[in-house]
Design a protein around this motif. Structure first.
Motif, mmCIF file in Angstrom:
data_model
loop_
_atom_site.group_PDB
_atom_site.id
_atom_site.type_symbol
_atom_site.label_atom_id
_atom_site.label_comp_id
_atom_site.label_asym_id
_atom_site.label_seq_id
_atom_site.Cartn_x
_atom_site.Cartn_y
_atom_site.Cartn_z
ATOM 1 N N ALA A 182 -7.704 -6.968 21.227
ATOM 2 C CA ALA A 182 -8.764 -7.748 20.577
ATOM 3 C C ALA A 182 -8.597 -7.654 19.060
ATOM 4 N N PHE A 183 -8.514 -8.819 18.378
ATOM 5 C CA PHE A 183 -8.408 -8.840 16.914
ATOM 6 C C PHE A 183 -9.714 -9.369 16.332
ATOM 7 N N ASP A 184 -10.045 -8.888 15.144
ATOM 8 C CA ASP A 184 -11.189 -9.437 14.412
ATOM 9 C C ASP A 184 -10.731 -10.745 13.782
ATOM 10 N N LEU A 185 -11.268 -11.837 14.316
ATOM 11 C CA LEU A 185 -10.788 -13.161 13.910
ATOM 12 C C LEU A 185 -10.936 -13.367 12.401
ATOM 13 N N ALA A 186 -12.022 -12.800 11.849
ATOM 14 C CA ALA A 186 -12.311 -13.028 10.430
ATOM 15 C C ALA A 186 -11.228 -12.446 9.531
ATOM 16 N N THR A 187 -10.502 -11.445 10.041
ATOM 17 C CA THR A 187 -9.501 -10.816 9.184
ATOM 18 C C THR A 187 -8.156 -11.527 9.263
ATOM 19 N N LEU A 188 -8.038 -12.479 10.179
ATOM 20 C CA LEU A 188 -6.747 -13.153 10.327
ATOM 21 C C LEU A 188 -6.673 -14.328 9.359
ATOM 22 N N GLY A 189 -5.534 -14.436 8.677
ATOM 23 C CA GLY A 189 -5.395 -15.492 7.690
ATOM 24 C C GLY A 189 -4.550 -16.647 8.166
ATOM 25 N N GLY A 190 -3.623 -16.378 9.055
ATOM 26 C CA GLY A 190 -2.709 -17.428 9.465
ATOM 27 C C GLY A 190 -2.481 -17.379 10.945
ATOM 28 N N PRO A 191 -1.529 -18.140 11.422
ATOM 29 C CA PRO A 191 -1.229 -18.136 12.844
ATOM 30 C C PRO A 191 -0.704 -16.773 13.282
ATOM 31 N N VAL A 192 -0.870 -16.484 14.562
ATOM 32 C CA VAL A 192 -0.251 -15.282 15.129
ATOM 33 C C VAL A 192 1.236 -15.572 15.292
ATOM 34 N N VAL A 193 2.073 -14.757 14.641
ATOM 35 C CA VAL A 193 3.516 -14.933 14.753
ATOM 36 C C VAL A 193 4.093 -13.674 15.411
ATOM 37 N N VAL A 194 4.805 -13.884 16.518
ATOM 38 C CA VAL A 194 5.442 -12.762 17.214
ATOM 39 C C VAL A 194 6.900 -12.750 16.804
ATOM 40 N N ARG A 195 7.331 -11.709 16.118
ATOM 41 C CA ARG A 195 8.707 -11.647 15.617
ATOM 42 C C ARG A 195 9.193 -10.195 15.592
ATOM 43 N N ARG A 196 10.481 -10.042 15.335
ATOM 44 C CA ARG A 196 11.058 -8.700 15.185
ATOM 45 C C ARG A 196 10.764 -8.188 13.769
ATOM 46 N N ALA A 197 10.792 -6.866 13.618
ATOM 47 C CA ALA A 197 10.521 -6.277 12.317
ATOM 48 C C ALA A 197 11.652 -6.568 11.344
ATOM 49 N N ARG A 198 11.300 -6.585 10.083
ATOM 50 C CA ARG A 198 12.304 -6.747 9.020
ATOM 51 C C ARG A 198 12.623 -5.367 8.457
ATOM 52 N N PRO A 199 13.821 -5.232 7.914
ATOM 53 C CA PRO A 199 14.191 -3.931 7.343
ATOM 54 C C PRO A 199 13.157 -3.488 6.314
ATOM 55 N N GLY A 200 12.750 -2.228 6.389
ATOM 56 C CA GLY A 200 11.845 -1.672 5.390
ATOM 57 C C GLY A 200 10.374 -1.857 5.714
ATOM 58 N N GLU A 201 10.040 -2.631 6.727
ATOM 59 C CA GLU A 201 8.628 -2.825 7.049
ATOM 60 C C GLU A 201 8.029 -1.546 7.621
ATOM 61 N N ARG A 202 6.724 -1.381 7.351
ATOM 62 C CA ARG A 202 6.035 -0.199 7.857
ATOM 63 C C ARG A 202 4.718 -0.609 8.491
ATOM 64 N N LEU A 203 4.200 0.253 9.336
ATOM 65 C CA LEU A 203 2.900 -0.024 9.953
ATOM 66 C C LEU A 203 2.199 1.309 10.215
ATOM 67 N N THR A 204 0.936 1.358 9.834
ATOM 68 C CA THR A 204 0.135 2.524 10.215
ATOM 69 C C THR A 204 -0.598 2.156 11.494
ATOM 70 N N THR A 205 -0.217 2.816 12.568
ATOM 71 C CA THR A 205 -0.808 2.487 13.871
ATOM 72 C C THR A 205 -2.163 3.160 14.010
ATOM 73 N N LEU A 206 -2.892 2.788 15.055
ATOM 74 C CA LEU A 206 -4.268 3.264 15.239
ATOM 75 C C LEU A 206 -4.372 4.765 15.428
ATOM 76 N N ASP A 207 -3.243 5.404 15.748
ATOM 77 C CA ASP A 207 -3.273 6.861 15.858
ATOM 78 C C ASP A 207 -3.040 7.505 14.501
ATOM 79 N N ASP A 208 -3.118 6.658 13.443
ATOM 80 C CA ASP A 208 -3.078 7.170 12.083
ATOM 81 C C ASP A 208 -1.702 7.675 11.654
ATOM 82 N N VAL A 209 -0.661 7.140 12.237
ATOM 83 C CA VAL A 209 0.691 7.534 11.844
ATOM 84 C C VAL A 209 1.340 6.358 11.121
ATOM 85 N N ASP A 210 1.872 6.653 9.944
ATOM 86 C CA ASP A 210 2.577 5.630 9.180
ATOM 87 C C ASP A 210 4.014 5.578 9.695
#
Ligand SMILES: [Zn+2]
Lengths: 374, 845
Positions: free
Chosen positions: B290-318
């Motif tokens: 479930a996503f908060d619609l208000a926080t989405l700015g553009g279309p949902v794009v499903v793609r592979r990660a790019r070099p150097g990208e990072r994500l802090t997941t919900l378990d609080d790990v960067d």
């Protein structure tokens, strides 16, 4: 010394030659014999008899002197005297011999009595050693397979990843491969693992020996489990693989039933239960009826089977086509089955061993409970 | 997978009064192993009580207890009020409470606690007034359960003192826990388990996924599937369905029934949005996000990660992302989630803030999710399901169920538009010869029965029994069914493995054991016969052990194979000799009081792997000879060894007399026994080996000089470092060398029955000359008449020069064809002495 021994000898002690000796009469000879016989009879042991012999049959004994005295007798008397003395000496010697035998027998008997030992305390100077229960169990399992006409194969403990997984249809991305809790060899690209099961020897045997093939493989296997009462990172399996024309799951069940009978005795009740292994299809788990509770509900629940009534023995199934293909066998023509039974489990259930650690620690008291053939 | 029985009963008709135990047993028959059975653990009588009187009584310890009279109707058999002592104070006279009477039982961490009347605080307390915690129906409440505070008013209205509460409080509910094998992802849902239960029992099954699904009007939220680097040619996402619900209040509490089912299934209720997505996942096996619609700015794009990208997941790990990671992104830029694994902080719904929600119901590639999950060591309920295969056809129904539940319990309304980016490939078919099932399983299946079972499990079948070969399209929820044996397994499984007969196959016959296998048994039996105890030690060692054993820095035994993930960082290496791991076993025995202990072990050791890497060419195909040869040669050599380690007494003392400590001669003797057991002649050469006493070690070699191993007394420093008893002695032999040397048929020589002639000689020799060298000279000099020879005394002292000692040999002579004359014997002996004199300056005394 018996006092009597002196009597025969001392009166004539220092006695002179035959010519100066006493008269050689029937009476005197008889008296000498009587003295001799008495001394012999009185001799209480072999030493005493030795003295009696010296006194009454020795060179200086009265009869010896009498014998020497014969030479000094007038010619006609010589023969009679010779006979008289000869017979007398014969009687004495005979008595000596008899007494000697008697005393020897007495001595022998006494020694045996004296030498008696109380042997009711266990001896323990060099106790027998023992084989390990697990190796003997694995041998018994292997022998049961040999009895069915199978060969016994073996393979390396440090194994190529390909043999341990890919040859057995474990895709590198399949969760089943991750669930094996594998020890990997450094560096990661070495492509080596500690075998997680004896199954890689399936592939090795097929490649090396071809089909038809009936092999069993006892051996050591490894998983990254910590040692506790029911787990050990190093354990043993007996693998089985049969590839031939026309083999079915019924043959798998028959083989395992026969093996179970060899390990647990006749009348064992078994069941196959659907399961999943990447290298078999169809796959099954082999369970046998708990021989403690026999599947009857008990309170508290049976400890041996945890109340389920069944004891898990090992995994099995029909060999996956991909395994046959990886080993160059035509799956359209040949099919067969494979199984992997835990040796630890077998020993534990066979002998009522509750704690895995006793099988592992090498405490010599453990194996001492068993013989060399268990 | 935990399966609440009442939930299961919603999708499949359960027999009246069926127990969790019976359900578990039925599921076992179709391949779902029982892991456990969860019940409330509360045993009756547990009844409604009305508090009639409550008298506070202060105790000496400062505590105040209540002496209560409670009306429990006729439940106590007398109808009189029940006297109960209660330490809590959050209730009052007139309250309806839960009373457990003597004979009832409550769960405790130590096991069931049976309630009985007992004397306490000067009263006989006949039962207990229960708290929520004691009944195990909640954690957060303290004090006594006052029924109207928990139960709906209409339920309370029907309750009277003495009424049974087990059913009312749901304490008769059971949850069956089964183990799901990794090929059957669909069984990570009540839907899948219900279907299996139906297969096992024939019970009527209602697919919870057959619910009315909105087809959608107009254009939904934009979604783009943009996987430009599919793994192994399979797109990371082949279906992405998005639904929008607006104006919902996420602060509303999750309905009690849903929270209870989630709890029973092993998930913690968190908040309405998450609870609904989890509930649908458990029901249908489809993970949702479930996503908060208000926080989405553009279309949902499903793609592979790019070099150097990072994500802090919900378990609080960067996390640093890998180009193989499949991502859900906002407009292709902002990363929202690791697809199918875990969301990030951006885009999350926040109760009280979020009003409009976008529900993602997608189908991600099992391989892609699995790799990402493993790469980031991030296991989640979603990843676990995708990795094992999620039904790509349940996507829309799952989204619909989630939308319906959100609207029902959170208010708001669903957008009419539905986005369904659907690129599902056609499901593959399998050609099946229907007779294969009988030929493979050994049960004579009727072909109609085979067809029936295939259709029962959801396969579409083209063709009939008469065709023999049919085309089978497995159901969407069974991606594991890809070949004919897989379908055969289904036939055998559903028809029942218990129908399979037991037939012992006639093997082709073979050689049984190999020579090596028999040889190892003979060695083990021989050593055990000599009083040694077999042990099996773990093969793991650390470099510190090599130091303790006094190995030089360049000792080849230090060159060991290293594990990447050892159980202990102290022991990451595989032993290169058995002696490296025997000390623990010896020490353990000594410390447990077995002081006279001689151990042996037979196992393979691992020599270094070398530089070669073993290729891993993948499944389903035979590698070519070259690759196979590379694989084989990269596997390190693992020769079989036997090792012995002994301390204490060899001959024990006892009532029979004094004992004798084990010494190096015993160990050398046992090493010989190993060779003797295999009929191999070995020679001895004095040697100096690391770990051993420099003057008390001997190498054993074959006649051709091949090294077999060594035996000796351990170096005092090594003994001390390893904490072993003084004078511990040891030996290690390469069994493979002995096995090879023994692999021939020994030919017997005829025995001479002529008398033996014996002659003793005493030789004074320089001390430096080895006994074995003198022995060899004597043998050579004596010639063929010498049958055997033994050294029976060694004398050093006043009678001989300081640098010499006197050796007394007894020589036994015998000829095969005659009785030897004294002259012949003397000549042979003299020739032997001459040879020893010539070779070593020996002088006959
Ligand atoms: Zn049992």
């Amino acid at each position: 010394m018996p006092a009597g021994t002196d009597e025969g000898g001392s009166p004539r002690e220092g006695g002179g030659s035959a010519s100066s000796g006493p008269a050689l009469t029937q009476e005197s000879v008889e008296a000498d014999v009587a003295q001799a016989l008495e001394a012999i009879a009185r001799a209480g042991d072999l030493d005493g008899l030795k003295e009696a012999r010296l006194a009454h049959a020795g060179d200086r004994s009265p009869l010896a002197q009498a014998n020497r005295a014969i030479g000094g007798l007038p010619g006609p008397e010589k023969a009679a005297a010779g006979k008289l003395v000869g017979q007398a000496r014969g009687r004495v010697n005979q008595a000596l011999g008899r007494r000697q035998q008697e005393l020897e027998a007495e001595r022998d008997e006494r020694i045996l009595v004296e030498e008696a030992m109380d042997l009711t305390v266990a001896p323990g100077r060099r106790p027998l050693g023992r084989r390990h229960v697990l190796t003997v169990t694995a041998e018994r399992m292997a022998d049961a397979m040999v009895g069915m006409g199978w060969e016994i194969a073996e393979g390396p403990q440090v194994e190529a990843e390909w043999f341990n997984f890919d040859a057995l249809n474990f895709d590198k991305d399949h969760p089943a491969r991750q669930m094996q809790d594998t020890f990997f060899v450094e560096p990661a690209k070495a492509g080596l693992v500690l075998r997680t099961h004896t199954s890689p020897v399936q592939a090795r045997s097929l490649l090396e020996r071809g089909v038809p093939l009936y092999v069993a493989v006892p051996g050591k296997t490894f998983r990254t489990d910590e040692l506790d009462a029911t787990h050990t990172p190093v354990f043993h399996q007996l693998e089985g693989l049969a590839i031939d024309e026309g083999l079915t799951m019924a043959h798998l069940k028959g083989t395992l039933d026969r093996l179970a009978e060899a390990m647990f005795g006749a009348g064992i009740v078994s069941r196959l239960r659907p399961a999943y292994f990447p290298f078999t299809e169809p796959s099954a788990e082999m369970d046998f009826r708990c021989f403690v509770c026999r599947g009857e509900p008990t309170a508290p629940p049976c400890r041996t089977c945890g109340g389920t009534g069944w004891i898990e023995w090992g995994g099995c199934g029909m060999v996956h086509h991909n395994v046959l293909r990886a080993c160059g066998v035509d799956p359209e023509r040949y099919q067969g089955f494979a199984f992997g039974m835990g040796v630890e489990r077998t020993a534990m259930f066979r002998h009522g061993i509750a704690d895995m650690r006793e099988l592992i620690e090498g405490d010599v008291r453990f194996n001492a409970q068993f013989g060399m053939e268990i | 997978m935990r399966v609440p029985v009442d939930w299961l009963g919603e999708y499949v008709t359960l027999p009246e009064g069926v127990t969790g135990e019976q359900i578990a047993a039925d599921l076992v028959a179709v391949g779902l192993e029982e892991e456990g059975l969860h019940t409330s653990g509360v045993g009756g009588p547990l009844v409604v009580g009305r508090v009639l009187e409550m008298t506070p009584e202060e105790q000496k310890n400062g505590k105040t207890i209540n002496w209560c009279q409670v009306d429990v109707g006729d439940a106590n058999g007398s109808g009189e009020p029940q006297g109960i002592v209660c330490g809590a104070h959050n209730f009052a006279v007139g309250d309806l409470v839960a009373v457990i009477l003597p004979g009832g039982s409550l769960p405790t961490p130590q096991g069931p606690l049976t309630i009985s009347a007992r004397k306490t605080y000067g009263h006989v307390s006949a039962g207990m007034i229960c708290s929520v915690r004691e009944l195990g129906i909640g954690e957060d409440h303290d004090g006594i359960l006052v029924l109207p505070r928990l139960l709906p008013a209409e339920v309370v209205a029907r309750l009277a003192p003495g009424d049974d509460l087990i059913g009312v409080l749901g304490l008769d509910r059971e949850t069956v826990e089964v183990n799901v094998t990794p090929d059957r992802g669909y069984c990570f849902s009540i839907r899948g388990i219900a279907r299996e239960y139906s297969h096992a029992t024939g019970a009527a099954y209602t697919d919870p996924a057959s619910l009315p699904v909105d087809r959608g009007e107009g254009e939904g939220y934009a979604v783009r599937l943009a996987d430009e680097a599919p793994l192994e040619g399979i797109p990371g996402c082949d279906r992405y369905l998005a639904r929008v619900v607006r104006g919902i209040d996420l602060t509303r509490t999750t309905p009690e029934w849903m929270a209870r089912r989630l709890t029973e299934a092993g998930m913690r209720p968190i908040g309405l949005a998450v609870d609904v997505t989890n509930y649908v996942m458990l029901a249908l096996g489809q993970p949702l996000h479930a996503f908060d619609l208000a926080t989405l700015g553009g279309p949902v794009v499903v793609r592979r990660a790019r070099p150097g990208e990072r994500l802090t997941t919900l378990d609080d790990v960067d996390r640093a992302l890998d180009p193989e990671d499949l991502l859900i992104t906002d407009g292709g830029e902002r990363v929202l989630a690791l697809a199918g694994v875990m969301g990030g902080e951006d885009g999350e719904v926040t109760p009280g803030v979020t009003t409009d929600v976008l529900i993602e119901s997608a189908h991600f590639d099992a391989r892609s999710v699995g790799r990402t999950s493993r790469r980031h060591r991030l296991s989640s309920e979603a990843a676990k399901r995708f990795e094992r295969g999620v039904d790509p056809d349940v996507t829309a129904a799952a989204a619909q169920l989630a939308v319906d539940l959100l609207v029902e319990h959170g208010g708001g309304s669903a957008d009419p538009a539905v986005t369904d980016a659907d690129q599902r490939p056609e499901r593959p078919v399998v050609d099946l010869d229907l007779t294969l099932a009988s030929r493979y399983v050994g049960v004579n299946y009727d072909l109609q029965r085979v067809l029936e079972i295939l259709r029962l499990i959801g396969c579409e079948v083209q063709g009939e029994a008469a065709d023999r070969v049919v085309t089978v399209r497995p159901p969407s929820w069974r991606p594991d069914l890809t070949d004919a044996p897989g379908l055969v397994e289904e036939v055998a499984r559903i028809d029942g493995y218990d129908k399979i007969p037991s037939v012992v196959p006639r093997a082709v016959g073979g050689r049984g054991l190999t020579h090596g296998q028999r040889a190892r048994r003979a060695v083990a039996t021989a050593l055990a016969g000599q009083g040694l105890q077999e042990v099996l030690t773990y093969p793991f060692v650390g470099a510190e052990r090599f130091d303790e054993l006094g190995l030089e820095d360049d000792d080849p035994h230090r060159d060991a194979v290293r594990l990447a993930n050892p159980l202990s960082d102290e022991a990451p290496l595989l032993r290169t000799a058995l002696l490296q791991t025997l000390p623990e076993a010896l020490r353990r025995n000594v410390s447990r009081g077995s002081r006279d202990v001689a151990l042996f072990e037979i196992d393979s050791v691992t020599l270094p792997a070398g530089e070669a890497l073993a290729p891993v060419p993948g499944v389903g195909e035979q590698p070519d000879d070259e690759v196979l040869a590379q694989i084989r040669s990269a596997v390190p050599a693992q020769p079989w060894h036997v090792a012995v380690m002994a301390a204490g007494q060899a001959d024990r003392s006892g009532w029979w007399g004094r004992g004798r400590p084990v010494d190096v001669v015993d160990v050398v003797g046992w090493a010989h026994a190993v060779a003797d057991a295999l009929g191999v002649e070995v020679r001895r050469e004095q040697s100096e080996r690391a770990s051993f006493h420099p003057g008390r070690c001997v190498d054993l070699t074959l006649a051709d000089g091949t090294l077999v191993g060594w035996a000796g007394e351990l170096h005092p420093t090594v003994v001390q470092r390893l904490g072993l008893p003084a004078r511990t002695s040891a030996a290690e032999l390469d069994l493979d060398v002995l096995v090879a040397a023994s692999d021939h048929r020994t030919q017997a020589s005829p025995l001479s029955t002529h008398p033996l002639a014996t002659s003793d000689v005493a030789l004074e020799v320089p001390r430096g000359v080895r006994f074995s060298a003198i022995e060899e000279s004597l043998r050579a000099g004596a010639g063929e008449l010498l049958e055997s020879l033994e050294l029976f005394d060694v004398y050093a002292g006043d009678q001989v020069a300081q640098d010499r000692h006197s050796l007394a040999f007894r020589m036994h002579f015998r000829a095969p064809d005659r009785t030897l004359t004294t002259q012949e014997v003397n000549e042979a002996r003299d020739a032997a002495v001459r040879r020893a004199a010539q070779d070593h300056g020996a002088v006959q005394r």
